[in-house]
Design an enzyme around this catalytic site. Sequence first.
Site, PDB file in Angstrom:
ATOM      1  N   ARG A 167      -2.625  -3.880  -0.340  1.00 50.97           N
ATOM      2  CA  ARG A 167      -2.381  -2.664  -1.132  1.00 50.97           C
ATOM      3  C   ARG A 167      -1.857  -2.982  -2.531  1.00 50.97           C
ATOM      4  NH1 ARG A 167      -4.965  -1.155   2.570  1.00 50.97           N
ATOM      5  NH2 ARG A 167      -4.710   0.758   3.777  1.00 50.97           N
ATOM      6  N   SER A 237      -2.055   7.373   4.008  1.00 53.66           N
ATOM      7  CA  SER A 237      -0.744   6.768   4.312  1.00 53.66           C
ATOM      8  C   SER A 237       0.186   7.006   3.131  1.00 53.66           C
ATOM      9  CB  SER A 237      -0.876   5.265   4.519  1.00 53.66           C
ATOM     10  OG  SER A 237      -1.758   4.983   5.566  1.00 53.66           O
ATOM     11  N   GLU A 333       3.195   4.127  -0.853  1.00 50.07           N
ATOM     12  CA  GLU A 333       1.888   3.628  -1.298  1.00 50.07           C
ATOM     13  C   GLU A 333       1.347   4.551  -2.386  1.00 50.07           C
ATOM     14  OE1 GLU A 333      -2.230   4.437   0.383  1.00 50.07           O
ATOM     15  OE2 GLU A 333      -1.632   2.652   1.513  1.00 50.07           O
TER      16      GLU A 333
HETATM   17  P1  FAD Z   1      -6.754   8.418  -7.777  1.00 51.28           P
HETATM   18  O1  FAD Z   1      -5.798   9.040  -6.815  1.00 51.28           O
HETATM   19  O2  FAD Z   1      -7.538   9.315  -8.652  1.00 51.28           O
HETATM   20  O3  FAD Z   1      -5.958   7.382  -8.674  1.00 51.28           O
HETATM   21  C1  FAD Z   1      -5.038   6.483  -8.100  1.00 51.28           C
HETATM   22  C2  FAD Z   1      -4.333   5.696  -9.215  1.00 51.28           C
HETATM   23  O4  FAD Z   1      -5.272   4.877  -9.909  1.00 51.28           O
HETATM   24  C3  FAD Z   1      -3.724   6.590 -10.287  1.00 51.28           C
HETATM   25  O5  FAD Z   1      -2.548   5.960 -10.730  1.00 51.28           O
HETATM   26  C4  FAD Z   1      -4.774   6.614 -11.381  1.00 51.28           C
HETATM   27  O6  FAD Z   1      -4.209   6.847 -12.654  1.00 51.28           O
HETATM   28  C5  FAD Z   1      -5.360   5.227 -11.285  1.00 51.28           C
HETATM   29  N1  FAD Z   1      -6.795   5.179 -11.626  1.00 51.28           N
HETATM   30  C6  FAD Z   1      -7.790   5.940 -11.086  1.00 51.28           C
HETATM   31  N2  FAD Z   1      -8.989   5.558 -11.546  1.00 51.28           N
HETATM   32  C7  FAD Z   1      -8.761   4.536 -12.406  1.00 51.28           C
HETATM   33  C8  FAD Z   1      -9.603   3.714 -13.203  1.00 51.28           C
HETATM   34  N3  FAD Z   1     -10.939   3.855 -13.213  1.00 51.28           N
HETATM   35  N4  FAD Z   1      -9.025   2.758 -13.965  1.00 51.28           N
HETATM   36  C9  FAD Z   1      -7.696   2.594 -13.958  1.00 51.28           C
HETATM   37  N5  FAD Z   1      -6.836   3.344 -13.226  1.00 51.28           N
HETATM   38  C10 FAD Z   1      -7.367   4.310 -12.475  1.00 51.28           C
HETATM   39  N6  FAD Z   1      -6.656   3.925   1.179  1.00 51.28           N
HETATM   40  C11 FAD Z   1      -6.951   2.762   1.804  1.00 51.28           C
HETATM   41  O7  FAD Z   1      -6.798   1.685   1.213  1.00 51.28           O
HETATM   42  N7  FAD Z   1      -7.403   2.742   3.089  1.00 51.28           N
HETATM   43  C12 FAD Z   1      -7.589   3.878   3.804  1.00 51.28           C
HETATM   44  O8  FAD Z   1      -8.000   3.821   4.961  1.00 51.28           O
HETATM   45  C13 FAD Z   1      -7.303   5.127   3.167  1.00 51.28           C
HETATM   46  N8  FAD Z   1      -7.451   6.290   3.833  1.00 51.28           N
HETATM   47  C14 FAD Z   1      -7.177   7.475   3.225  1.00 51.28           C
HETATM   48  C15 FAD Z   1      -7.356   8.655   3.940  1.00 51.28           C
HETATM   49  C16 FAD Z   1      -7.099   9.883   3.340  1.00 51.28           C
HETATM   50  C17 FAD Z   1      -7.310  11.151   4.140  1.00 51.28           C
HETATM   51  C18 FAD Z   1      -6.657   9.931   1.996  1.00 51.28           C
HETATM   52  C19 FAD Z   1      -6.410  11.259   1.326  1.00 51.28           C
HETATM   53  C20 FAD Z   1      -6.451   8.762   1.279  1.00 51.28           C
HETATM   54  C21 FAD Z   1      -6.694   7.513   1.883  1.00 51.28           C
HETATM   55  N9  FAD Z   1      -6.503   6.292   1.214  1.00 51.28           N
HETATM   56  C22 FAD Z   1      -6.816   5.100   1.831  1.00 51.28           C
HETATM   57  C23 FAD Z   1      -5.966   6.278  -0.180  1.00 51.28           C
HETATM   58  C24 FAD Z   1      -7.067   6.496  -1.253  1.00 51.28           C
HETATM   59  O9  FAD Z   1      -8.264   6.902  -0.657  1.00 51.28           O
HETATM   60  C25 FAD Z   1      -7.326   5.229  -2.061  1.00 51.28           C
HETATM   61  O10 FAD Z   1      -6.147   4.791  -2.681  1.00 51.28           O
HETATM   62  C26 FAD Z   1      -8.399   5.437  -3.133  1.00 51.28           C
HETATM   63  O11 FAD Z   1      -8.825   4.199  -3.635  1.00 51.28           O
HETATM   64  C27 FAD Z   1      -7.901   6.324  -4.270  1.00 51.28           C
HETATM   65  O12 FAD Z   1      -9.025   6.655  -5.076  1.00 51.28           O
HETATM   66  P2  FAD Z   1      -8.973   7.861  -6.106  1.00 51.28           P
HETATM   67  O13 FAD Z   1     -10.210   7.803  -6.906  1.00 51.28           O
HETATM   68  O14 FAD Z   1      -8.713   9.123  -5.396  1.00 51.28           O
HETATM   69  O15 FAD Z   1      -7.707   7.443  -6.980  1.00 51.28           O
HETATM   70  N1  EPU Z   2       1.049   4.218  15.249  1.00 50.68           N
HETATM   71  C1  EPU Z   2       1.944   4.900  16.020  1.00 50.68           C
HETATM   72  N2  EPU Z   2       2.248   6.185  15.634  1.00 50.68           N
HETATM   73  C2  EPU Z   2       1.692   6.778  14.565  1.00 50.68           C
HETATM   74  C3  EPU Z   2       0.784   6.058  13.768  1.00 50.68           C
HETATM   75  C4  EPU Z   2       0.475   4.763  14.148  1.00 50.68           C
HETATM   76  O1  EPU Z   2       2.484   4.397  17.013  1.00 50.68           O
HETATM   77  O2  EPU Z   2       2.012   7.936  14.319  1.00 50.68           O
HETATM   78  C5  EPU Z   2       0.664   2.857  15.686  1.00 50.68           C
HETATM   79  C6  EPU Z   2      -0.784   2.834  16.232  1.00 50.68           C
HETATM   80  O3  EPU Z   2      -0.807   3.160  17.589  1.00 50.68           O
HETATM   81  C7  EPU Z   2      -1.214   1.409  15.949  1.00 50.68           C
HETATM   82  C8  EPU Z   2      -0.434   1.050  14.671  1.00 50.68           C
HETATM   83  O4  EPU Z   2       0.649   1.984  14.569  1.00 50.68           O
HETATM   84  O5  EPU Z   2      -0.761   0.568  16.986  1.00 50.68           O
HETATM   85  C9  EPU Z   2      -1.312   1.130  13.415  1.00 50.68           C
HETATM   86  O6  EPU Z   2      -1.821   2.454  13.284  1.00 50.68           O
HETATM   87  P1  EPU Z   2      -3.238   2.772  12.601  1.00 50.68           P
HETATM   88  O7  EPU Z   2      -4.283   1.931  13.240  1.00 50.68           O
HETATM   89  O8  EPU Z   2      -3.439   4.240  12.622  1.00 50.68           O
HETATM   90  O9  EPU Z   2      -3.102   2.236  11.141  1.00 50.68           O
HETATM   91  P2  EPU Z   2      -1.895   2.287  10.087  1.00 50.68           P
HETATM   92  O10 EPU Z   2      -1.249   0.939  10.036  1.00 50.68           O
HETATM   93  O11 EPU Z   2      -1.028   3.454  10.326  1.00 50.68           O
HETATM   94  C10 EPU Z   2      -3.383   1.412   8.152  1.00 50.68           C
HETATM   95  C11 EPU Z   2      -3.678   1.798   6.736  1.00 50.68           C
HETATM   96  C12 EPU Z   2      -4.692   2.931   6.703  1.00 50.68           C
HETATM   97  C13 EPU Z   2      -5.968   2.463   7.371  1.00 50.68           C
HETATM   98  C14 EPU Z   2      -5.641   2.079   8.813  1.00 50.68           C
HETATM   99  C15 EPU Z   2      -6.833   1.521   9.549  1.00 50.68           C
HETATM  100  C16 EPU Z   2      -1.709   1.284   5.431  1.00 50.68           C
HETATM  101  C17 EPU Z   2      -0.528   1.798   4.706  1.00 50.68           C
HETATM  102  N3  EPU Z   2      -2.461   2.188   6.054  1.00 50.68           N
HETATM  103  O12 EPU Z   2      -2.739   2.525   8.745  1.00 50.68           O
HETATM  104  O13 EPU Z   2      -4.968   3.223   5.342  1.00 50.68           O
HETATM  105  O14 EPU Z   2      -6.940   3.482   7.381  1.00 50.68           O
HETATM  106  O15 EPU Z   2      -4.605   1.062   8.821  1.00 50.68           O
HETATM  107  O16 EPU Z   2      -7.089   0.246   9.113  1.00 50.68           O
HETATM  108  O17 EPU Z   2      -1.957   0.083   5.431  1.00 50.68           O
HETATM  109  C18 EPU Z   2      -4.191   4.554   3.510  1.00 50.68           C
HETATM  110  O18 EPU Z   2      -3.932   3.487   2.949  1.00 50.68           O
HETATM  111  O19 EPU Z   2      -4.038   5.662   2.965  1.00 50.68           O
HETATM  112  C19 EPU Z   2      -4.719   4.510   4.870  1.00 50.68           C
HETATM  113  C20 EPU Z   2      -4.986   5.601   5.590  1.00 50.68           C
END
Ligand code: FAD
Ligand code: EPU
Length: 350
Positions: A167, A237, A333
């Site tokens: 991250r 997250s 995050e």
């Molecule tokens: P924005 O929110 O628009 O921007 C984020 C930051 O980057 C801001 O500070 C912005 O100023 C800057 N920025 C944006 N574009 C640029 C650019 N082109 N150049 C320079 N700076 C810029 N993340 C994960 O890693 N794994 C996951 O599994 C995951 N699951 C998600 C699930 C949900 C439901 C949600 C809502 C979010 C999740 N995220 C996850 C977080 C998010 O999707 C990522 O961080 C994504 O890359 C953000 O993209 P964005 O375009 O929305 O960024």
């Molecule tokens: N868990 C719990 N309770 C909860 C949530 C999770 O016990 O309420 C336990 C799960 O059972 C599992 C472990 O925690 O054993 C990990 O949970 P999960 O697989 O849901 O993933 P996470 O660690 O909570 C991370 C990323 C996610 C990404 C998933 C899948 C971060 C901060 N988050 O979540 O990314 O989708 O793994 O790889 O690293 C994001 O960054 O926004 C994001 C959604």
Amino acid sequence: MKNEDMLINKAALKPLNTFAIDVRAQCVAAVRTEKELVTLWRRATENNMPALVLGSGSNVLFLEDYDGTVLLNRIAGIMIRENADAWYLHVGAGEVWHDLVTTCLDYQITGLENLAMIPGCVGSAPIQNIGAYGVELAQLCEYVDIIQLKTGVKRRLSSNECEFNYRDSIFKHDLREHNVIVAVGLRLAKAWRPVLDYGDLTLLNIGNVTPRQIYTAICAMRCSKLPDPALAGNAGSFFKNPIIDAQGAEKLLQRYPDAPYYFQPNSRVKLAAGWLIERCKLKGYRLGGTAVHDKQALVLVNAYNATGWDIVALARHVRQQVAQRFDLWLEPEVRFIGAKGEVDALRVIA
Ligand code: FAD
Ligand code: EPU
């Protein structure tokens, strides 16, 4: 279309951030070319006004109205070359990440399937080195193209120069200000190796699994756990998973043998923040218009008309409870945005 036509004054940011925080910006403009980006940024920052580049707003928390211009990066385009070993993609920063994953799959270009359904734009993906289900962008990224806004100079950073980490990347540190990502280069190896180590993916058969099956399984897992921002505002997250030293992890695991953990390089151990929060009995906890999601405790939601500060209050409570019980301080995050630009989330939440 002239630049002026794309400017919207006093624009609502609610549809432009997935937390659905109801704030406004002085001005919002979509930029579709590099030239437009530089021109509009220069114009927007005349008289020392702030400007913020956004993709899909899925990793930001607005604390108040933004006292400047929001530039939406909509630079499009996907170019694909290939050789015997790999596909090489050059992707405009404004492309939607999940659509890229789906398009690749449709063209039988493999390697992105584990990263399906991550919201946001391609240009934001390197910033926090998006990751899910055992794959991180860092493993697939060949280069990142940026523009230094003050000079208009374009530069290509190799994957190494991006300093990717969990991250994290150089774009959160040295290159955080006045540098905009305009394109990302990906290298997807043709020798496909399914990554099935994470969660329910271990149930799939490594011998005959297809990329489409992984994609479908991941979409199903994500839909079952994560709230749809269209229904409940959230930014995924809210906190990072904490990474601690082996000694601290051993101590914690003696006390809580069921705590999930993942080995990291340099004898460090990643813990699951969602598990820590759930253990504090905070899953589903509500505070005003905010809530800890009832299926994934690491996700905080805007349940009803919450402000950015309401979310901060909930996050602070969660953080304090986790610290009290586990002697660990979670780090956000999500990026916090104040009236003049990004603010230090750790300071705000302390
Ligand atoms: P924005 O929110 O628009 O921007 C984020 C930051 O980057 C801001 O500070 C912005 O100023 C800057 N920025 C944006 N574009 C640029 C650019 N082109 N150049 C320079 N700076 C810029 N993340 C994960 O890693 N794994 C996951 O599994 C995951 N699951 C998600 C699930 C949900 C439901 C949600 C809502 C979010 C999740 N995220 C996850 C977080 C998010 O999707 C990522 O961080 C994504 O890359 C953000 O993209 P964005 O375009 O929305 O960024
Ligand atoms: N868990 C719990 N309770 C909860 C949530 C999770 O016990 O309420 C336990 C799960 O059972 C599992 C472990 O925690 O054993 C990990 O949970 P999960 O697989 O849901 O993933 P996470 O660690 O909570 C991370 C990323 C996610 C990404 C998933 C899948 C971060 C901060 N988050 O979540 O990314 O989708 O793994 O790889 O690293 C994001 O960054 O926004 C994001 C959604």
